[in-house]
Design an enzyme around this catalytic site. Structure first.
Site, PDB file in Angstrom:
ATOM      1  N   TYR A 134      -1.514   0.038  10.750  1.00 28.33           N
ATOM      2  CA  TYR A 134      -1.814  -0.606   9.458  1.00 28.33           C
ATOM      3  C   TYR A 134      -0.622  -0.474   8.518  1.00 28.33           C
ATOM      4  O   TYR A 134      -0.182  -1.446   7.905  1.00 28.33           O
ATOM      5  CB  TYR A 134      -3.055   0.048   8.828  1.00 28.33           C
ATOM      6  CG  TYR A 134      -3.246  -0.300   7.367  1.00 28.33           C
ATOM      7  CD1 TYR A 134      -3.828  -1.512   6.991  1.00 28.33           C
ATOM      8  CD2 TYR A 134      -2.824   0.567   6.352  1.00 28.33           C
ATOM      9  CE1 TYR A 134      -3.990  -1.842   5.654  1.00 28.33           C
ATOM     10  CE2 TYR A 134      -2.981   0.249   5.010  1.00 28.33           C
ATOM     11  CZ  TYR A 134      -3.570  -0.965   4.674  1.00 28.33           C
ATOM     12  OH  TYR A 134      -3.719  -1.296   3.344  1.00 28.33           O
ATOM     13  N   GLU A 140       0.141   3.667   1.711  1.00 28.22           N
ATOM     14  CA  GLU A 140       0.198   4.133   3.097  1.00 28.22           C
ATOM     15  C   GLU A 140       1.595   3.939   3.691  1.00 28.22           C
ATOM     16  O   GLU A 140       1.972   4.603   4.645  1.00 28.22           O
ATOM     17  CB  GLU A 140      -0.825   3.379   3.952  1.00 28.22           C
ATOM     18  CG  GLU A 140      -2.238   3.904   3.861  1.00 28.22           C
ATOM     19  CD  GLU A 140      -2.383   5.315   4.398  1.00 28.22           C
ATOM     20  OE1 GLU A 140      -2.153   5.535   5.585  1.00 28.22           O
ATOM     21  OE2 GLU A 140      -2.731   6.205   3.610  1.00 28.22           O
ATOM     22  N   SER A 192       0.810  -1.227   0.000  1.00 31.17           N
ATOM     23  CA  SER A 192       0.000   0.000   0.000  1.00 31.17           C
ATOM     24  C   SER A 192       0.840   1.273   0.000  1.00 31.17           C
ATOM     25  O   SER A 192       1.895   1.348   0.644  1.00 31.17           O
ATOM     26  CB  SER A 192      -0.883  -0.017   1.252  1.00 31.17           C
ATOM     27  OG  SER A 192      -1.399   1.267   1.508  1.00 31.17           O
TER      28      SER A 192
END
Ligand code: NDP
Ligand code: GDR
Length: 330
Positions: free
Chosen positions: A155, A133, A131
């Site tokens: 996460y 992120e 990801s």
């Protein structure tokens, strides 16, 4: 003689990407298997309705023997690991669960794959859903495959672990393991907890008189939003390469949450959204990712991939779909 039918196993089959990927692979003639968790999964019905040809296997990323059983039952050529606790905000409230599933789940699956494959480690191709992120507090813009990772949530830390482990297993055991560093991708199937769907659903309900207001968090955050249907194609393309590698998948365009509100409300004929939207600190995150924008040059050059659906079209697609759905509640 035609080529033998290929077989794929997808974890996270009940999620947004799992459904689009299953549709893509079925259309390409694959035998598609999906891992489904829980004794009564409420999303099972949706999978059976949308992709009835997918064969489901009970299993959980935190339960390694269930993964091994699923691999033995379907003998896949390709494994797509899409399963995760994927809501960033939730990961601060449940960091252990997030780590167990999103980080250690990758270890469980890669080890199950090694046990299953024996000496023939390159026989099964593996995709890890990494990801954007992971770039978190970004160190350069746009972000590409070699940009330093600076994860900003439990996460993102878990995803960084999964990414590094995938690279490590490729280097250690010659596994055909690729990591797709995908930027945000959305669709009418996006979970309602994510900002685009939260907005498209609220816009539909407000314009139909079913809801009065919309409570939001940080309106200044900027994201590189693409269409999930385009992004699952990149996943498949990665596993068709002779050599496994890592790829950023993004549109290269970034928009703020504020712009998302502008476009979504305009789709329902509302030009000024300020009377309907208020902010509340409960939706602010302990550490925010301010601005993401990806450089998908490598995916374009090597995979021949490019996004088809732009931001305005994506938001319009989501608002129209929610308007059609919400009209049933009138
Ligand atoms: P969703 O949240 O829609 O789907 C997540 C899936 O993971 C669900 O099928 C869920 O199953 C499954 N899952 C959760 N916990 C477990 C578990 N313990 N064992 C097995 N499966 C589990 O995510 P998306 O489809 O949007 O994303 C797919 C993947 O891509 C995720 O890994 C996500 O983190 C990653 N990603 C997503 C991006 C995006 O913008 N969408 C961008 C970059 C990466 P259940 O229905 O049972 O809860
Ligand atoms: P993100 O997606 O955290 O980028 O992760 P999300 O849609 O949750 O948030 C995007 C940005 O919007 C801001 N925001 C709000 N977000 C939500 N959910 N609800 C709100 O009310 C709200 N108000 C403002 C957020 O602060 C954030 O900046 C998604 C997930 O799919 C991950 O699994 C995936 O890895 C990344 O995208 C890439």
């Amino acid at each position: 003689m035609s080529a033998p039918r290929r077989t794929a196993l997808i974890t996270g089959i009940t999620g947004q990407d799992g459904l689009y990927l299953a549709e893509l692979l079925l259309a390409k003639g694959y035998a598609v298997h999906g891992l489904i968790r829980g004794q009564h999964n409420p999303k099972r019905e949706l999978v059976e309705q949308l992709v009835p040809d997918v064969r489901l296997h009970h299993g959980d990323l935190t339960d390694q023997s269930s993964l091994l059983r699923a691999l033995r039952a379907c003998e896949p050529d390709e494994v797509y690991n899409l399963g995760a606790v994927s809501f960033v905000a939730y990961s601060w409230q449940n960091p252990h669960v997030t780590t167990d599933v999103t980080a250690l789940g990758v270890l469980n699956l890669l080890e199950a794959l090694r046990l299953h494959s024996g000496d023939d480690t390159s026989a099964v191709r593996f995709y890890q859903a990494s990801s954007s992120e992971m770039f978190g507090k970004v160190q350069e813009s746009p972000q590409h495959e070699r940009t330093l990772l600076w994860p900003r949530s439990p996460y993102a830390v878990a995803k960084a672990y999964g990414h590094h482990l995938t690279v490590n297993y490729r280097e250690s055991y010659a596994l055909h393991a690729s990591s797709g560093i995908l930027f945000n991708h959305e669709s009418p199937r996006r979970g309602p907890e994510f900002v685009t769907r939260k907005v498209s659903q609220a816009v539909a309900r407000i314009s139909l008189g079913l809801q009065d207001d919309l409570v939001m968090g940080n309106l200044d955050a900027e994201r590189d939003w693409g269409f999930a249907g385009d992004y699952v194609e990149a996943m498949w393309l990665m596993l068709q390469q002779d050599v496994a590698d890592d790829y950023v998948v993004a549109t290269g365009q970034t928009h703020s949450v504020r712009e998302l509100l502008d476009v979504a409300f305009a789709c329902a004929g509302i030009d000024d959204w300020t009377p309907y939207v208020r902010q509340d600190a409960q939706h602010l995150r302990p550490a925010e990712v301010d601005r993401l924008v990806g450089d998908a040059g490598k995916a374009r050059r090597v995979l021949g991939w490019q996004p088809r659906v732009g931001f305005h079209e994506l938001v319009a697609m989501m608002v129209e779909s929610d308007l059609a759905e919400q009209k049933h509640h009138l």
